[in-house]
Design an enzyme around this catalytic site. Structure first.
Site, PDB file in Angstrom:
ATOM      1  N   GLY A  55       1.806  -2.366   4.219  1.00 43.17           N
ATOM      2  CA  GLY A  55       0.579  -1.567   4.162  1.00 43.17           C
ATOM      3  C   GLY A  55      -0.675  -2.342   4.531  1.00 43.17           C
ATOM      4  N   THR A  56      -0.794  -3.552   4.041  1.00 39.37           N
ATOM      5  CA  THR A  56      -2.019  -4.325   4.275  1.00 39.37           C
ATOM      6  C   THR A  56      -2.199  -4.594   5.765  1.00 39.37           C
ATOM      7  OG1 THR A  56      -1.769  -5.308   2.095  1.00 39.37           O
ATOM      8  CG2 THR A  56      -3.231  -6.443   3.627  1.00 39.37           C
ATOM      9  N   ASN A  83      -3.624   5.178  -5.313  1.00 36.30           N
ATOM     10  CA  ASN A  83      -2.579   4.415  -5.998  1.00 36.30           C
ATOM     11  C   ASN A  83      -2.721   4.421  -7.518  1.00 36.30           C
ATOM     12  OD1 ASN A  83      -4.826   2.911  -4.735  1.00 36.30           O
ATOM     13  ND2 ASN A  83      -4.118   1.212  -5.990  1.00 36.30           N
ATOM     14  N   GLN A  89       0.982   5.473  -0.594  1.00 36.35           N
ATOM     15  CA  GLN A  89       1.450   6.051  -1.857  1.00 36.35           C
ATOM     16  C   GLN A  89       2.052   7.439  -1.698  1.00 36.35           C
ATOM     17  OE1 GLN A  89       1.875   4.651  -4.730  1.00 36.35           O
ATOM     18  NE2 GLN A  89       0.745   2.743  -4.445  1.00 36.35           N
ATOM     19  N   SER A 142       4.203   1.672   3.723  1.00 34.13           N
ATOM     20  CA  SER A 142       4.758   0.416   3.220  1.00 34.13           C
ATOM     21  C   SER A 142       6.125   0.692   2.600  1.00 34.13           C
ATOM     22  CB  SER A 142       3.813  -0.150   2.155  1.00 34.13           C
ATOM     23  OG  SER A 142       4.413  -1.246   1.528  1.00 34.13           O
ATOM     24  N   GLY A 143       7.136  -0.062   3.040  1.00 33.01           N
ATOM     25  CA  GLY A 143       8.507   0.197   2.593  1.00 33.01           C
ATOM     26  C   GLY A 143       8.713   0.109   1.093  1.00 33.01           C
ATOM     27  N   HIS A 144       8.052  -0.874   0.457  1.00 33.69           N
ATOM     28  CA  HIS A 144       8.406  -1.113  -0.951  1.00 33.69           C
ATOM     29  C   HIS A 144       7.878  -0.042  -1.900  1.00 33.69           C
ATOM     30  CE1 HIS A 144       4.685  -3.139  -2.739  1.00 33.69           C
ATOM     31  NE2 HIS A 144       4.378  -3.225  -1.457  1.00 33.69           N
ATOM     32  N   THR A 204       9.014 -11.511  16.215  1.00 36.59           N
ATOM     33  CA  THR A 204      10.393 -11.026  16.125  1.00 36.59           C
ATOM     34  C   THR A 204      10.530 -10.108  14.918  1.00 36.59           C
ATOM     35  OG1 THR A 204      11.163 -13.050  17.144  1.00 36.59           O
ATOM     36  CG2 THR A 204      12.819 -11.771  15.946  1.00 36.59           C
ATOM     37  N   CYS A 245      -1.489  -3.271  -9.089  1.00 34.64           N
ATOM     38  CA  CYS A 245      -0.548  -3.342  -7.972  1.00 34.64           C
ATOM     39  C   CYS A 245      -0.949  -4.430  -6.992  1.00 34.64           C
ATOM     40  CB  CYS A 245      -0.414  -2.002  -7.258  1.00 34.64           C
ATOM     41  SG  CYS A 245      -1.870  -1.491  -6.405  1.00 34.64           S
TER      42      CYS A 245
END
Ligand code: PLP
Length: 391
Positions: free
Chosen positions: A69-70, A149, A177, A197-199, A235, A324
């Site tokens: 995300g950042t 968030n 979010q 963001s994946g997490h 990569t 967070c």
């Protein structure tokens, strides 16, 4: 442990881990290599891109893999600054995450104009103020988070996008979010840029997506070997991207199934129990449309750090302030923007749920919250004010 801190990070789905393993132990080749192994990895990577595109109802050519995300938020703001130097203004919402707010502050330090659109006491963006800033006609980019968030308050994104386009401004949304919790249909909400963001939706940390609409230009933030169509060099983080694709596929399934309702039911039952048993408790943002999984609760007269520590000792994980992105307990910028006093913000905790929670653990956590909060309240009544504990 009862984990009620999913807005900080979510549990990785075991099936997501499973999908990643072959790309850590077996297929470790470089997806840019012109050999059999490299081509196989490339195909898997492109399949993951399709999974993300399908979740967003976008084209796979509009999906760029990032580190999270950042990076996505920084990349969009930096691109606008370099591509549109004649347009001086960046417009952001008052409750943006630091991933947007910090590059926005840099924008203003570098002689750009920054407009911060206020929110009301429920966290709803002032759309009239947005319109009046846009009439100035010098806006390079608007960046508005889709869901907050801390409170989960949702922005009326379709209306915001239409307003921005009416005034010829580009629009980005930090959708970190909202992804996995609400449908994102980019054919109907025609954002120019969107960050994921994946997490936050059961994939690993350190991987994400930047959506760049094929209608707009984008100047890459990270230069190098020209991966990701030249838009994000480096990569690719293959195993994590494969996991992200799997998580996107699961998200699509769960959004269309019963899970959505189950999470809402858990959050609502949790909140109802606490509001009923602890007089004076309030949910910030509950008067606005909000995410189904988030409960931001004010416990009058109780120090949130103290309650957080007692809950942690009982194995219940939640957050205070903007936990967070910090191990320190900062007063929340989001609550401040909503007009919440420093004292009230210091008596507020965030609980956030996911499909890995159960209703029974949720109710048992609610019961513990009530017991521990009552204990702290008794102690503070015996003293003269809230019992402050150091974290
Ligand atoms: N935007 C929002 C709304 C977030 O909640 C977060 C994570 O805390 C981020 C951006 C940053 O995402 P990442 O941790 O992937 O860099």
């Amino acid at each position: 442990m009862i984990y009620l801190d999913s807005n900080s990070t979510t549990q990785i789905d075991p099936a997501v881990v499973e999908s990643m393993l072959p790309y850590l132990s077996g297929h470790w080749e470089n997806p840019s290599s012109p050999n059999q192994g490299g081509r196989l990895v490339r195909r898997a990577l492109e399949a993951a891109r399709e999974q993300l595109a399908s979740l967003l109802n976008a084209k796979s050519s509009e999906v760029i893999f990032t580190s999270g995300g950042t990076e996505g938020c920084n990349a969009v703001i930096e691109s606008a600054r370099t591509l549109l130097p004649h347009r001086m203004r960046l417009v952001v919402g008052a409750t943006e995450h630091p991933a947007v707010m910090e590059p926005a502050m840099r924008w203003s330090r570098c002689e750009g104009e920054l407009s911060v659109i206020p929110v009301d006491e429920e966290g709803r963006l002032n759309l009239e103020e947005l319109k009046s800033v846009l009439t100035l006609g010098d806006t390079a980019l608007v960046s508005i988070m889709w869901a907050n968030n801390e409170t989960g308050v949702l922005a009326p994104m379709r209306e915001i996008v239409e307003t921005c386009h009416e005034f010829g401004a580009l629009i980005h949304s930090d959708a970190v979010q909202v992804c996995g919790k609400e449908q994102i249909d980019l054919k109907s909400v025609r954002l120019d840029f969107l960050t994921l963001s994946g997490h936050k939706f059961h994939a690993p940390k350190g991987v994400g997506v930047l959506f760049v609409s094929d209608r707009v230009r984008f100047n890459p933030f990270i230069l190098g070997g020209g991966q990701e169509g030249g838009l994000r060099s480096g990569t690719e983080n293959v195993a994590s991207i494969i996991g992200l694709g799997k998580a996107a596929e699961f998200s699509a399934q769960h959004l269309g199934g019963e899970t959505h309702g189950m999470i809402a039911e858990m959050r609502d039952a949790f909140e109802r129990h606490i509001l009923h048993h602890l007089p004076g408790t309030r949910a910030h943002g509950a008067g606005a449309p909000r995410l189904i999984n988030t409960s931001n609760l004010y416990f009058p007269g109780i120090d949130s750090a103290g309650l957080l520590i007692l809950l942690d000792e009982k194995g219940i994980a939640c957050s205070a302030g903007s936990a967070c992105h910090s191990s320190a307990l900062h007063p929340s910028a989001t609550l401040k923007a909503m007009g919440v006093s420093r004292e009230e913000a210091g008596s507020t905790l965030r609980f956030s749920f996911s499909r890995f929670n159960t209703l029974s653990e949720t109710l048992s956590a609610a019961d513990q919250v009530c017991k521990l909060a009552s204990k702290l309240r008794r102690l503070s009544d015996e003293d003269s004010g809230p019992v402050r504990m150091t974290a």
